[in-house]
Design a protein around this motif. Sequence first.
Motif, short mmCIF file in Angstrom:
data_model
loop_
_atom_site.label_atom_id
_atom_site.label_comp_id
_atom_site.label_asym_id
_atom_site.label_seq_id
_atom_site.Cartn_x
_atom_site.Cartn_y
_atom_site.Cartn_z
N LEU A 16 -91.13 -5.65 72.30
CA LEU A 16 -89.75 -5.61 71.81
C LEU A 16 -88.83 -6.39 72.75
CD1 LEU A 16 -89.32 -1.84 70.85
CD2 LEU A 16 -89.41 -3.77 69.29
N SER A 17 -87.84 -7.01 72.15
CA SER A 17 -86.81 -7.65 72.97
C SER A 17 -85.98 -6.55 73.62
CB SER A 17 -85.92 -8.52 72.07
OG SER A 17 -85.18 -7.68 71.19
N LEU A 18 -85.14 -6.94 74.56
CA LEU A 18 -84.26 -5.95 75.21
C LEU A 18 -83.35 -5.27 74.19
CD1 LEU A 18 -83.21 -7.67 78.54
CD2 LEU A 18 -84.75 -5.75 78.22
N LYS A 19 -82.85 -6.06 73.26
CA LYS A 19 -81.98 -5.49 72.23
C LYS A 19 -82.76 -4.51 71.36
CE LYS A 19 -78.98 -8.32 70.47
NZ LYS A 19 -78.37 -9.39 69.65
N GLY A 20 -83.99 -4.87 71.02
CA GLY A 20 -84.83 -3.99 70.22
C GLY A 20 -85.15 -2.70 70.95
N ARG A 21 -85.45 -2.81 72.25
CA ARG A 21 -85.71 -1.61 73.06
C ARG A 21 -84.47 -0.72 73.12
NH1 ARG A 21 -90.38 -1.49 75.77
NH2 ARG A 21 -91.43 -3.46 76.17
N ALA A 22 -83.33 -1.34 73.32
CA ALA A 22 -82.08 -0.58 73.40
C ALA A 22 -81.83 0.17 72.09
CB ALA A 22 -80.92 -1.49 73.73
N LEU A 23 -82.00 -0.50 70.98
CA LEU A 23 -81.77 0.14 69.69
C LEU A 23 -82.79 1.27 69.45
CD1 LEU A 23 -80.92 -2.98 67.53
CD2 LEU A 23 -79.36 -1.15 68.25
N ALA A 24 -84.03 1.06 69.88
CA ALA A 24 -85.04 2.11 69.73
C ALA A 24 -84.67 3.32 70.57
CB ALA A 24 -86.42 1.57 70.13
N LEU A 25 -84.20 3.10 71.79
CA LEU A 25 -83.79 4.21 72.65
C LEU A 25 -82.59 4.95 72.05
CD1 LEU A 25 -84.20 2.52 76.14
CD2 LEU A 25 -85.52 4.47 75.27
N LEU A 41 -83.22 -2.39 82.45
CA LEU A 41 -83.41 -3.25 83.62
C LEU A 41 -84.86 -3.23 84.08
CD1 LEU A 41 -81.78 -5.16 85.29
CD2 LEU A 41 -81.14 -3.29 86.77
N ARG A 42 -85.49 -2.10 84.00
CA ARG A 42 -86.91 -1.99 84.35
C ARG A 42 -87.75 -2.91 83.46
NH1 ARG A 42 -87.80 3.62 83.98
NH2 ARG A 42 -88.10 3.29 81.77
N HIS A 43 -87.46 -2.92 82.16
CA HIS A 43 -88.19 -3.78 81.23
C HIS A 43 -87.84 -5.26 81.42
CE1 HIS A 43 -90.10 -0.55 79.05
NE2 HIS A 43 -88.93 0.07 78.98
N ALA A 44 -86.57 -5.53 81.68
CA ALA A 44 -86.15 -6.92 81.88
C ALA A 44 -86.81 -7.51 83.12
CB ALA A 44 -84.64 -7.00 82.00
N ARG A 45 -86.90 -6.74 84.19
CA ARG A 45 -87.54 -7.23 85.41
C ARG A 45 -89.03 -7.47 85.18
NH1 ARG A 45 -84.24 -3.16 89.29
NH2 ARG A 45 -82.43 -4.50 89.62
N ASP A 75 -80.82 -12.72 86.85
CA ASP A 75 -81.04 -13.09 85.45
C ASP A 75 -81.31 -11.84 84.61
OD1 ASP A 75 -81.59 -14.88 83.18
OD2 ASP A 75 -83.69 -14.22 83.48
N ALA A 76 -82.17 -10.95 85.12
CA ALA A 76 -82.49 -9.72 84.39
C ALA A 76 -81.23 -8.87 84.22
CB ALA A 76 -83.57 -8.94 85.13
N LEU A 77 -80.44 -8.73 85.27
CA LEU A 77 -79.21 -7.94 85.19
C LEU A 77 -78.22 -8.55 84.20
CD1 LEU A 77 -77.65 -5.50 86.22
CD2 LEU A 77 -76.81 -6.92 88.09
N ALA A 78 -78.10 -9.87 84.22
CA ALA A 78 -77.19 -10.54 83.29
C ALA A 78 -77.63 -10.34 81.84
CB ALA A 78 -77.11 -12.03 83.62
N ARG A 79 -78.94 -10.41 81.59
CA ARG A 79 -79.44 -10.21 80.22
C ARG A 79 -79.20 -8.77 79.76
NH1 ARG A 79 -85.00 -11.08 79.39
NH2 ARG A 79 -85.38 -10.62 81.57
N VAL A 80 -79.43 -7.81 80.65
CA VAL A 80 -79.21 -6.41 80.30
C VAL A 80 -77.72 -6.15 80.05
CG1 VAL A 80 -79.27 -4.05 81.21
CG2 VAL A 80 -81.28 -5.52 81.42
N ASP A 81 -76.86 -6.69 80.90
CA ASP A 81 -75.42 -6.49 80.70
C ASP A 81 -74.95 -7.12 79.39
OD1 ASP A 81 -75.06 -4.96 82.95
OD2 ASP A 81 -74.44 -6.64 84.23
#
Length: 192
Positions: A16-25, A41-45, A75-81
């Motif tokens: 899942l993309s970060l957005k997909g993971r976030a929506l699932a959570l 952030l754990r997944h992005a890293r 980069d991971a933090l920026a994508r999560v934010d």
Amino acid sequence: MAAGAGAGARTRRTPLSLKGRALALLAQREHSAGELRRKLLRHARAETARNAASATEGRPCAGASDEGDDATADDALARVDAVIDWLRGQRYLSDERFVESRVHARASRYGNVRIRQELAQHGVSLSPEAAQTLRDSELERATDVWRRKFGTLPADAAERARQSRFLAQRGFSAAVISRVMRNAGSQGDEEI
């Protein structure tokens, strides 16, 4: 039938993309922004590390670079934010809904102190209206918790102290605990 082609065969899914993971959570329950940021952030890293490992596969390693590690973390933090901002913009993520959900889930078992501490751990706080509502109902909630757990008057000072400690561990204020125990001792539990 070929091996692995049956109904029980596992297929590789794309992660899942970060957005997909976030929506699932968020589909499972409300999250605070801080809690969701930590999880994502754990997944992005891990994703960034996998991408970096696959990009350098087959190439000679020139040594680890602290600067590269900082860049991947940034980069991971920026994508999560960016995902968090998008979720807020779409109203999928709301600290107010999180507070309301957490208070609703905890109020019947815990006191104001415990609820406030838990919300503070998530980086959110009660609105003044919600705080007043909790204050107004704390005696009733403490009495209900006491009644469910004990239901009988304390026989002696040691039992009274044990019951009081239980309520304190649940996060009820000392004044409320005192009133519950005084009501239990003076009126009997049918009138508490």
